[in-house]
Enzyme design. Structure first.
Site, short mmCIF file in Angstrom:
data_model
loop_
_atom_site.label_atom_id
_atom_site.label_comp_id
_atom_site.label_asym_id
_atom_site.label_seq_id
_atom_site.Cartn_x
_atom_site.Cartn_y
_atom_site.Cartn_z
N LYS A 1 -18.71 6.87 1.51
CA LYS A 1 -18.81 8.19 0.88
C LYS A 1 -19.81 9.09 1.59
O LYS A 1 -19.72 10.32 1.48
CB LYS A 1 -19.15 8.07 -0.62
CG LYS A 1 -18.07 7.34 -1.40
CD LYS A 1 -17.77 7.93 -2.74
CE LYS A 1 -16.63 7.15 -3.38
NZ LYS A 1 -15.71 7.87 -4.18
N LYS B 1 -7.48 2.90 0.25
CA LYS B 1 -7.32 2.70 -1.20
C LYS B 1 -6.96 4.02 -1.89
O LYS B 1 -7.44 5.08 -1.51
CB LYS B 1 -8.64 2.10 -1.73
CG LYS B 1 -9.19 2.65 -3.02
CD LYS B 1 -10.53 2.07 -3.39
CE LYS B 1 -11.46 3.14 -3.94
NZ LYS B 1 -11.33 3.50 -5.32
N LYS C 1 -9.13 8.81 -6.87
CA LYS C 1 -8.90 10.05 -7.61
C LYS C 1 -9.63 11.24 -7.01
O LYS C 1 -9.31 12.37 -7.34
CB LYS C 1 -9.23 9.86 -9.09
CG LYS C 1 -10.65 9.55 -9.46
CD LYS C 1 -10.77 9.61 -10.98
CE LYS C 1 -11.40 8.38 -11.57
NZ LYS C 1 -12.75 8.11 -11.08
P1 ATP Z 1 -13.49 8.10 -6.79
O1 ATP Z 1 -12.34 8.45 -5.92
O2 ATP Z 1 -14.17 9.26 -7.41
O3 ATP Z 1 -14.46 7.15 -6.12
P2 ATP Z 1 -11.91 6.06 -8.07
O4 ATP Z 1 -10.50 6.51 -8.21
O5 ATP Z 1 -12.23 5.06 -7.02
O6 ATP Z 1 -12.88 7.31 -8.02
P3 ATP Z 1 -13.60 4.97 -10.22
O7 ATP Z 1 -13.98 5.80 -11.36
O8 ATP Z 1 -14.60 4.77 -9.13
O9 ATP Z 1 -12.26 5.50 -9.53
O10 ATP Z 1 -13.12 3.54 -10.71
C1 ATP Z 1 -12.70 3.16 -11.99
C2 ATP Z 1 -12.12 1.76 -11.88
O11 ATP Z 1 -10.88 1.81 -11.16
C3 ATP Z 1 -13.01 0.78 -11.11
O12 ATP Z 1 -12.99 -0.48 -11.76
C4 ATP Z 1 -12.36 0.66 -9.76
O13 ATP Z 1 -12.59 -0.58 -9.13
C5 ATP Z 1 -10.89 0.83 -10.12
N1 ATP Z 1 -10.11 1.36 -8.99
C6 ATP Z 1 -10.30 2.55 -8.37
N2 ATP Z 1 -9.39 2.73 -7.39
C7 ATP Z 1 -8.60 1.62 -7.40
C8 ATP Z 1 -7.47 1.20 -6.61
N3 ATP Z 1 -6.99 1.97 -5.65
N4 ATP Z 1 -6.89 0.02 -6.91
C9 ATP Z 1 -7.37 -0.77 -7.90
N5 ATP Z 1 -8.44 -0.44 -8.67
C10 ATP Z 1 -9.06 0.74 -8.43
#
Ligand code: ATP
Ligand code: LTN
Length: 327
Positions: free
Chosen positions: A111, A192, A195
């Site tokens: 990040k 990955k 969001k």
């Molecule tokens: P950001 O993009 O802002 O980092 P994010 O989409 O990675 O957000 P988080 O709020 O960080 O989402 O994560 C919430 C949960 O979703 C965490 O347990 C994280 O491990 C899971 N998660 C996020 N992205 C994935 C993915 N691509 N596949 C499986 N689990 C995920």
């Protein structure tokens, strides 16, 4: 009873990876364990946020969690900043963690790489996450695979603190699902799904129109040959679709791979499984979105319930550290 804790950031619209990697396991844990779930708004501040958007996203995320099946009567559902003990314990854990171990965190490296502004909070982020977990005497933390390293650090900090100051924290375990723990971007399947990244065609949003969901899956990048086979290294695109389909239907992706011979058939089955997973969530969300007052009230109750556990844990940590108790 086993205590389960997990959190999600209000950094953008919830995507399919969040649902398959984490949120649906939160729902399943209810009834099996004492479940505590948190919208981690302080974590969202580690990157710049628009204030009005942050506020509305926080409320909407809570509504979405209820729509997915988090039952505020069976779980403690709250917003992180409503429980000030998180920020206080975070400072204590920043002083427990070393600079070197925070610098090794791959999420920080990813990040911060190329960012114009890297906040100090982005660096100390895992200490706040450890505080979230340790405040609730958590046994198990259901998360996606990307959080494995942060969980390991939370454990290390709990062990170190207990060793230095006497038994204070429960040492938590990560619970990472076998299927769906790393949903990949549909257009760049070696990255990955996320969001907050800007990849609209590669990301499926839990609340997006269902015809658009199906279209994105049908346009997903596959691989050069034409064979359907589960092999994430050699065939990341096809394997991602198999994992998504398997996570939605409860089947093993390798077995699902043996069912299909053509990419088109796999994509059609995957699109249908995802659409049918999202449909009831979207219907329920529409009802909840009409009642923001009701959501605010349930979050207030959730924060009060959370504090019943967080306040005594923090008091124990303060005492064991040698902070003078206020008179
Ligand atoms: P950001 O993009 O802002 O980092 P994010 O989409 O990675 O957000 P988080 O709020 O960080 O989402 O994560 C919430 C949960 O979703 C965490 O347990 C994280 O491990 C899971 N998660 C996020 N992205 C994935 C993915 N691509 N596949 C499986 N689990 C995920
Ligand atoms: N760091 C996590 C979100 C998060 C979390 C937590 C997850 C913050 N605090 C406590 C589990 C337990 C992320 O980036 N997905």
């Amino acid at each position: 009873m086993t205590r389960v804790f997990s959190g999600i950031k209000p950094t953008g619209p919830v995507q399919l990876g969040n649902l398959l990697g984490a949120l649906r396991h939160w729902v399943a844990d209810q009834g099996e364990a004492d479940t505590v779930f948190c919208v981690v708004d302080l974590h969202a501040l580690t990157v710049p946020q628009d204030p009005a958007e942050l506020r509305s996203r926080t409320l909407e995320l809570a509504q979405l969690l209820v729509a997915i099946g988090i039952d505020p009567d069976r779980s403690t559902l709250f917003v992180q900043s409503h429980v000030p003990e998180h920020a206080e314990l975070s400072w204590i854990l920043e002083c427990t963690a070393s600079f070197g171990e925070l610098r090794r965190m791959t999420q920080f490296k990813d990040k911060s790489d190329g960012a114009d502004f890297v906040s100090a909070g982005l660096f100390t982020y895992p200490a706040l996450m450890a505080a979230d977990i340790l405040l609730y005497d958590t046994d198990r933390v259901p998360v996606g695979d990307d959080q494995r390293q942060h969980l390991e650090l939370s454990r290390d900090l709990a062990i170190r603190f207990n060793h230095r100051y006497g038994d204070t924290f429960v040492v938590p375990e990560a619970a990472i699902p076998k299927v769906g723990a790393r949903v990949m971007d549909l257009q760049q399947p070696t990255r990955k799904m996320s969001k907050s990244e800007d990849s609209p065609q590669g990301t499926i949003l839990v609340l997006e129109p269902l015809d658009s969901v199906a279209k994105k899956i049908k346009r997903a990048v596959t691989d050069n040959d034409t064979e359907v086979r589960f092999d994430p290294e050699a065939k990341p695109g096809v394997s991602n679709l198999l994992s998504i389909l398997g996570a939605c239907t409860g089947e093993d992706p390798a077995t699902v791979g043996e069912t299909y011979t053509r990419y088109g058939d796999l994509k059609a089955a995957c699109a249908e499984a995802v659409v049918e997973t999202l449909r009831p969530i979207q219907d329920r969300f529409a009802e909840l979105a009409a009642d923001p007052e009701g959501t605010a009230a349930l979050l207030a109750k959730g924060a009060a319930k959370a504090r019943e556990v967080a306040v005594p844990t923090l008091a124990r940590a303060r005492h064991n550290l040698g902070l003078l108790a206020p008179h």
